[in-house]
Design a protein around this motif. Structure first.
Motif, mmCIF file in Angstrom:
data_model
loop_
_atom_site.group_PDB
_atom_site.id
_atom_site.type_symbol
_atom_site.label_atom_id
_atom_site.label_comp_id
_atom_site.label_asym_id
_atom_site.label_seq_id
_atom_site.Cartn_x
_atom_site.Cartn_y
_atom_site.Cartn_z
ATOM 1 N N GLY A 1 -10.355 59.855 -40.992
ATOM 2 C CA GLY A 1 -10.751 61.121 -40.211
ATOM 3 C C GLY A 1 -11.466 60.696 -38.819
ATOM 4 O O GLY A 1 -11.990 59.589 -38.737
ATOM 5 N N TYR A 2 -11.624 61.814 -38.056
ATOM 6 C CA TYR A 2 -12.321 61.748 -36.992
ATOM 7 C C TYR A 2 -13.924 62.078 -37.286
ATOM 8 O O TYR A 2 -14.909 61.306 -36.792
ATOM 9 C CB TYR A 2 -12.152 63.167 -36.011
ATOM 10 C CG TYR A 2 -12.971 63.000 -34.525
ATOM 11 C CD1 TYR A 2 -14.131 63.819 -34.337
ATOM 12 C CD2 TYR A 2 -12.814 61.865 -33.659
ATOM 13 C CE1 TYR A 2 -14.913 63.988 -33.826
ATOM 14 C CE2 TYR A 2 -13.704 62.156 -32.599
ATOM 15 C CZ TYR A 2 -14.725 62.979 -32.433
ATOM 16 O OH TYR A 2 -15.530 63.218 -31.360
ATOM 17 N N GLN A 3 -14.257 62.755 -38.362
ATOM 18 C CA GLN A 3 -15.616 63.051 -38.633
ATOM 19 C C GLN A 3 -15.933 62.287 -40.011
ATOM 20 O O GLN A 3 -15.298 62.193 -40.814
ATOM 21 C CB GLN A 3 -16.077 64.334 -38.500
ATOM 22 C CG GLN A 3 -15.873 64.845 -37.158
ATOM 23 C CD GLN A 3 -15.970 66.528 -37.381
ATOM 24 O OE1 GLN A 3 -15.968 67.028 -38.139
ATOM 25 N NE2 GLN A 3 -17.141 66.980 -36.449
ATOM 26 N N THR A 4 -17.142 61.588 -40.004
ATOM 27 C CA THR A 4 -17.370 61.049 -41.379
ATOM 28 C C THR A 4 -17.785 62.107 -42.224
ATOM 29 O O THR A 4 -18.397 62.961 -41.784
ATOM 30 C CB THR A 4 -18.793 59.811 -41.220
ATOM 31 O OG1 THR A 4 -18.271 58.865 -40.396
ATOM 32 C CG2 THR A 4 -19.093 59.531 -42.521
ATOM 33 N N THR A 5 -17.208 62.348 -43.591
ATOM 34 C CA THR A 5 -17.541 63.252 -44.677
ATOM 35 C C THR A 5 -17.919 62.662 -45.757
ATOM 36 O O THR A 5 -17.621 61.756 -46.317
ATOM 37 C CB THR A 5 -16.294 63.899 -44.679
ATOM 38 O OG1 THR A 5 -15.678 64.127 -43.408
ATOM 39 C CG2 THR A 5 -16.238 65.298 -45.478
ATOM 40 N N GLU B 1 -24.726 61.257 -39.577
ATOM 41 C CA GLU B 1 -26.014 60.782 -38.825
ATOM 42 C C GLU B 1 -26.485 61.484 -37.781
ATOM 43 O O GLU B 1 -27.820 61.801 -37.492
ATOM 44 C CB GLU B 1 -25.869 59.233 -38.478
ATOM 45 C CG GLU B 1 -25.706 58.333 -39.624
ATOM 46 C CD GLU B 1 -24.297 58.280 -40.081
ATOM 47 O OE1 GLU B 1 -23.372 59.068 -39.717
ATOM 48 O OE2 GLU B 1 -23.855 57.310 -40.966
ATOM 49 N N TRP B 2 -25.490 62.131 -36.810
ATOM 50 C CA TRP B 2 -25.898 62.826 -35.655
ATOM 51 C C TRP B 2 -26.699 64.377 -36.100
ATOM 52 O O TRP B 2 -27.183 64.623 -35.443
ATOM 53 C CB TRP B 2 -24.774 63.043 -35.032
ATOM 54 C CG TRP B 2 -24.230 61.933 -34.087
ATOM 55 C CD1 TRP B 2 -24.246 60.404 -34.263
ATOM 56 C CD2 TRP B 2 -24.136 61.984 -32.538
ATOM 57 N NE1 TRP B 2 -23.853 59.945 -33.176
ATOM 58 C CE2 TRP B 2 -23.892 60.375 -32.200
ATOM 59 C CE3 TRP B 2 -23.959 62.940 -31.676
ATOM 60 C CZ2 TRP B 2 -23.394 60.080 -30.886
ATOM 61 C CZ3 TRP B 2 -23.710 62.580 -30.445
ATOM 62 C CH2 TRP B 2 -23.510 61.134 -30.003
ATOM 63 N N PHE B 3 -25.798 64.690 -37.004
ATOM 64 C CA PHE B 3 -26.323 66.193 -37.727
ATOM 65 C C PHE B 3 -28.057 65.933 -38.174
ATOM 66 O O PHE B 3 -28.594 66.749 -37.554
ATOM 67 C CB PHE B 3 -25.443 66.514 -38.588
ATOM 68 C CG PHE B 3 -25.954 67.906 -39.077
ATOM 69 C CD1 PHE B 3 -25.651 69.030 -38.386
ATOM 70 C CD2 PHE B 3 -26.869 68.211 -40.389
ATOM 71 C CE1 PHE B 3 -26.226 70.426 -38.477
ATOM 72 C CE2 PHE B 3 -27.099 69.499 -40.431
ATOM 73 C CZ PHE B 3 -26.868 70.628 -39.508
ATOM 74 N N LYS C 1 -30.740 67.833 -36.754
ATOM 75 C CA LYS C 1 -31.634 68.818 -37.858
ATOM 76 C C LYS C 1 -33.189 68.299 -37.839
ATOM 77 O O LYS C 1 -34.043 69.288 -38.137
ATOM 78 C CB LYS C 1 -31.130 68.576 -39.200
ATOM 79 C CG LYS C 1 -31.603 69.462 -40.043
ATOM 80 C CD LYS C 1 -30.804 69.489 -41.413
ATOM 81 C CE LYS C 1 -31.508 68.363 -42.150
ATOM 82 N NZ LYS C 1 -30.822 68.360 -43.658
ATOM 83 N N SER C 2 -33.400 67.200 -37.427
ATOM 84 C CA SER C 2 -34.915 66.619 -37.235
ATOM 85 C C SER C 2 -35.594 67.232 -36.056
ATOM 86 O O SER C 2 -36.869 67.368 -36.217
ATOM 87 C CB SER C 2 -35.044 65.104 -37.205
ATOM 88 O OG SER C 2 -34.432 64.813 -35.748
ATOM 89 N N LYS C 3 -34.717 67.841 -35.274
ATOM 90 C CA LYS C 3 -35.444 68.824 -34.080
ATOM 91 C C LYS C 3 -35.329 70.031 -33.911
ATOM 92 O O LYS C 3 -35.823 70.891 -33.157
ATOM 93 C CB LYS C 3 -34.901 67.892 -32.723
ATOM 94 C CG LYS C 3 -35.167 66.455 -32.512
ATOM 95 C CD LYS C 3 -35.156 66.031 -31.320
ATOM 96 C CE LYS C 3 -35.230 64.433 -31.289
ATOM 97 N NZ LYS C 3 -36.788 63.932 -31.651
ATOM 98 N N MET D 1 -19.186 65.963 -29.539
ATOM 99 C CA MET D 1 -18.818 64.938 -28.763
ATOM 100 C C MET D 1 -17.825 65.608 -27.524
ATOM 101 O O MET D 1 -16.886 64.967 -27.143
ATOM 102 C CB MET D 1 -18.078 63.871 -29.503
ATOM 103 C CG MET D 1 -18.713 62.924 -30.216
ATOM 104 S SD MET D 1 -19.999 61.895 -29.232
ATOM 105 C CE MET D 1 -18.630 60.994 -28.586
ATOM 106 N N ILE D 2 -18.002 67.054 -27.256
ATOM 107 C CA ILE D 2 -17.004 67.392 -26.510
ATOM 108 C C ILE D 2 -17.429 67.633 -25.133
ATOM 109 O O ILE D 2 -16.685 68.320 -23.939
ATOM 110 C CB ILE D 2 -16.345 68.747 -26.949
ATOM 111 C CG1 ILE D 2 -17.244 70.076 -26.871
ATOM 112 C CG2 ILE D 2 -15.536 68.258 -28.063
ATOM 113 C CD1 ILE D 2 -16.515 71.137 -26.838
#
Length: 121
Positions: free
Chosen positions: A2-6, A22-24, A28-30, A107-108
């Motif tokens: 898929g496009y997004q790791t799940t 990882e991006w989320f 979330k850390s900020k 990523m848009i």
């Protein structure tokens, strides 16, 4: 792939082209999602939308132009038991009537341009 790791509720990982989790975690850390309303523009398969709800957002709306992506996002949210609303629409031509505290553009941003990002925020 898929496009997004799940990561599915049973712990199974589906690797995607985009390291969503990882991006989320970096976001979330900020940013605290607790009791916030979130709009996820270009939500694709809805993983960040679901993660935002899981992180305590009170309401999450995911938007994408691709019908198959919105269908998959709805299915995943239902399967995982998270109340997230998804709509298919042309995100460049829509007036975002959903009040929100946090906007996710994953990523848009490079696709819709700086002015559109500012308008949506």
């Amino acid at each position: 792939m898929g496009y997004q790791t799940t990561v599915f509720p049973d712990g199974t990982i589906q690797k995607g082209a985009f390291p969503t989790i990882e991006w989320f975690e970096k976001i979330k850390s900020k940013v605290s999602f607790q009791n916030q309303t979130v709009i996820d523009i270009g939500c694709n398969e809805g993983i960040m939308s679901i993660l935002a709800r899981k992180a305590g957002a009170s309401r999450v709306v995911g938007l994408d132009r691709l019908e198959w992506a919105v269908t998959m996002a709805k299915d995943l949210a239902d399967q995982w038991g998270y109340d997230v609303t998804f709509f298919q629409m042309d995100i460049k031509k829509y007036d975002y009537p959903f009040g929100h505290d946090i906007g996710i553009f994953s990523m848009i941003a490079h696709w819709i341009g700086e002015e559109e990002v500012k308008r949506a925020l």
